[in-house]
Write an enzyme that holds these catalytic residues in place. Structure first.
Site, PDB file in Angstrom:
ATOM      1  N   ASP A 118       1.435   0.126  -3.775  1.00  0.00           N
ATOM      2  CA  ASP A 118       1.219   1.395  -3.073  1.00  0.00           C
ATOM      3  C   ASP A 118      -0.083   2.040  -3.529  1.00  0.00           C
ATOM      4  OD1 ASP A 118       1.435   3.902  -1.851  1.00  0.00           O
ATOM      5  OD2 ASP A 118       3.618   3.920  -2.061  1.00  0.00           O
ATOM      6  N   HIS A 165       2.299   4.516   6.727  1.00  0.00           N
ATOM      7  CA  HIS A 165       1.552   4.230   5.499  1.00  0.00           C
ATOM      8  C   HIS A 165       1.035   2.797   5.529  1.00  0.00           C
ATOM      9  CE1 HIS A 165       0.292   5.036   1.450  1.00  0.00           C
ATOM     10  NE2 HIS A 165       1.011   4.056   0.926  1.00  0.00           N
ATOM     11  N   CYS A 192      -4.972   5.955   3.125  1.00  0.00           N
ATOM     12  CA  CYS A 192      -4.233   4.777   2.672  1.00  0.00           C
ATOM     13  C   CYS A 192      -4.772   3.497   3.294  1.00  0.00           C
ATOM     14  CB  CYS A 192      -2.742   4.932   2.946  1.00  0.00           C
ATOM     15  SG  CYS A 192      -2.312   5.250   4.679  1.00  0.00           S
TER      16      CYS A 192
END
Length: 488
Positions: free
Chosen positions: A180, A162, A56
């Site tokens: 995201d 994240h 991520c």
């Protein structure tokens, strides 16, 4: 019967609002009218899904770097230069990131290493009001983007830590749009800014430090990128500590008679694997149909690298380093192997293999290439000065390809036809050691007992009067080393 695996997750709403929902669309339109969606268009143009479950941070950064149109200065695949997760490995080995993810500090390091301007804030160094101010500033322009490090649990989402870029801000509802990068899991969604701050205001158990956010923008001027740090091996931790912590203590504890005496003490104490710490960067391209011509763009980038190398070799410090290395017995067990002419074939093979990995899209992976028929030659193109080119046939067990490495040329000699004739035609050990000393904090030498010698060294390593290109090259290395050491 094998399980089919997971296909997406249901976005917990509330607290999040799906970007594609009716309410999400309305928030989007209102935010556009409010002028706080300007950064969205660039980001959405380069929106990508992380290629690994733990990538991520890498996906967020490569997305932002491409949105800012920062040139990586090296090939991705074919003839194209483009930031990809596989190229972001200068601060943490990719295999380690794939297994455990990446910390906030290491991602900041990567952004610096890639040539971006970064302002990083952990939540214990900032406030929600400051965060809102920065978010409004970046959302109102397309030359600054925010990456947030947060804990998913606050939003009732599955998972823990994240990273994702923030795509915009709605002032009336005080909500942020999270783009995201785990698109296989959750779609882009709006969240209350207060909850996002709470999600960032959590401790990363792996480092024991607060999460936070970073503002990433283009630098005023791109660095020359002749040198970079290589941190694929854990050995860099010891090297970084030696340079940043041990050397200042060493120079305080000894009586030195001259600069060569200082260099001898510092260099002979270098860790044996120092050669892996600072790498030089060359332009790498695939050889097609024996075409030896260079494009104007390739010539331009190579010229910048050559200018940086020339500026290194015009410093007063470089002359002292050359004199010291010339006086050192090559058999000295305490000196690291750097810059000797016998190293050129090995250097050429290593860089050609790295270039092949980049061209094949396998940079940083477990796939390894080996070189055959490595050859160093010079090209005269369109009447220009000769360009040093290292050519190789590179194989990975199942295929092979031709690779050319365009090497920055120093001013130390004319180019010959073979490796033994091209000494000084690449950034060798004396250049690297010079840049290393320039990149060390000036406070390194302040504790020397001999004040006159301390001032002499300070004048040699001061970056204030360096040419702009070299000054920025040194600054990039210095910042990256500092961030590396203090983001462990």
């Amino acid at each position: 019967m094998a399980m089919a695996g997971l296909y997406r997750r249901l976005l917990p709403s509330p607290p999040a609002i799906d970007f594609a929902s009716s309410e999400g669309k309305q928030l989007f339109l209102e935010a556009i009218q409010g002028g706080t969606m300007e950064g969205f268009y660039r980001l959405i143009s380069y929106f990508q899904t992380q290629s690994e479950p733990a990538y991520c941070g890498l996906a967020s950064l490569s997305m932002v770097l491409n949105a800012l149109a920062i040139d990586p200065g090296r090939k991705w695949k074919g003839p194209w230069r483009w930031f990809d997760e596989s190229m972001l490995d200068c601060c943490e080995p990719l295999e380690k990131v794939k297994e455990k993810g990446i910390s906030f500090g290491k991602l900041v390091c990567l952004a610096h290493c890639a040539g971006a301007k970064v302002e990083a804030f952990r939540t214990n160094q900032s406030s929600i009001d400051d965060f809102r101010k920065y978010l409004i500033r970046c959302s109102s322009s397309d030359n600054c983007h925010v990456i947030s490090s947060y804990h998913r649990g606050i939003f009732k989402q599955t998972g823990t830590g994240h990273f994702s870029p923030i795509g915009g801000y709605h002032a009336g509802r005080d909500m942020a749009l999270i783009l995201d990068v785990a698109r296989f899991k959750y779609p882009p969604h709006w969240v209350p800014l207060s909850l996002l701050w709470e999600a960032m205001d959590s401790v990363d158990v792996a480092t024991g430090q607060q999460r936070g956010f970073m503002l990433i923008s283009r630098p005023h001027r791109e660095p020359g990128l002749l040198y970079t740090l290589s941190c694929k091996h854990e050995s860099w931790v010891g090297i970084a500590r030696y340079l940043m912590e041990d050397v200042p203590n060493l120079v305080k504890s000894k009586d030195f008679k001259d600069i060569e005496n200082v260099l001898s003490f510092v260099f002979k104490s270098l860790p044996s694997n120092f050669g892996e710490f600072i790498k030089w960067v060359a332009e790498v391209r695939r050889r097609e149909d024996g075409d030896n011509s260079l494009s104007q763009e390739e010539k331009g980038r190579l010229a910048v690298k050559e200018e940086v190398l020339k500026q290194v070799q015009e410093t007063g410090l470089f002359k002292h380093v050359v004199a010291f290395l010339s006086s050192v017995n090559s058999c000295c067990r305490n000196m690291p192997s750097l810059g000797h002419k016998d190293d050129l074939p090995d250097v050429a093979a290593s860089v050609c293999c790295q270039g092949a990995e980049i061209l094949a899209g396998k940079f940083g992976s477990s796939v390894r290439f080996c070189c055959r028929e490595t050859c160093v030659k010079c090209l005269n193109t369109d009447g220009d000065n000769p360009t040093t080119v290292v050519s190789a046939t590179v194989v990975d067990g199942s295929s092979q390809q031709g690779v050319d490495v365009l090497v920055p040329s120093s001013q130390m000699g004319d180019c010959g036809c073979g490796p033994s004739d091209c000494i000084g035609m690449y950034p060798a050990g004396n250049d690297i050691l010079t840049v290393l000393l320039l990149a060390l904090p000036t406070e390194t030498w302040s504790g020397m007992k001999d004040e006159k010698l301390s001032k002499e060294i300070h004048d040699l390593v001061s970056t204030e009067n360096l040419p702009t290109l070299l000054q920025e090259e040194v600054t990039t290395l210095s910042w990256t080393a500092f961030i590396l050491l203090f983001s462990i």
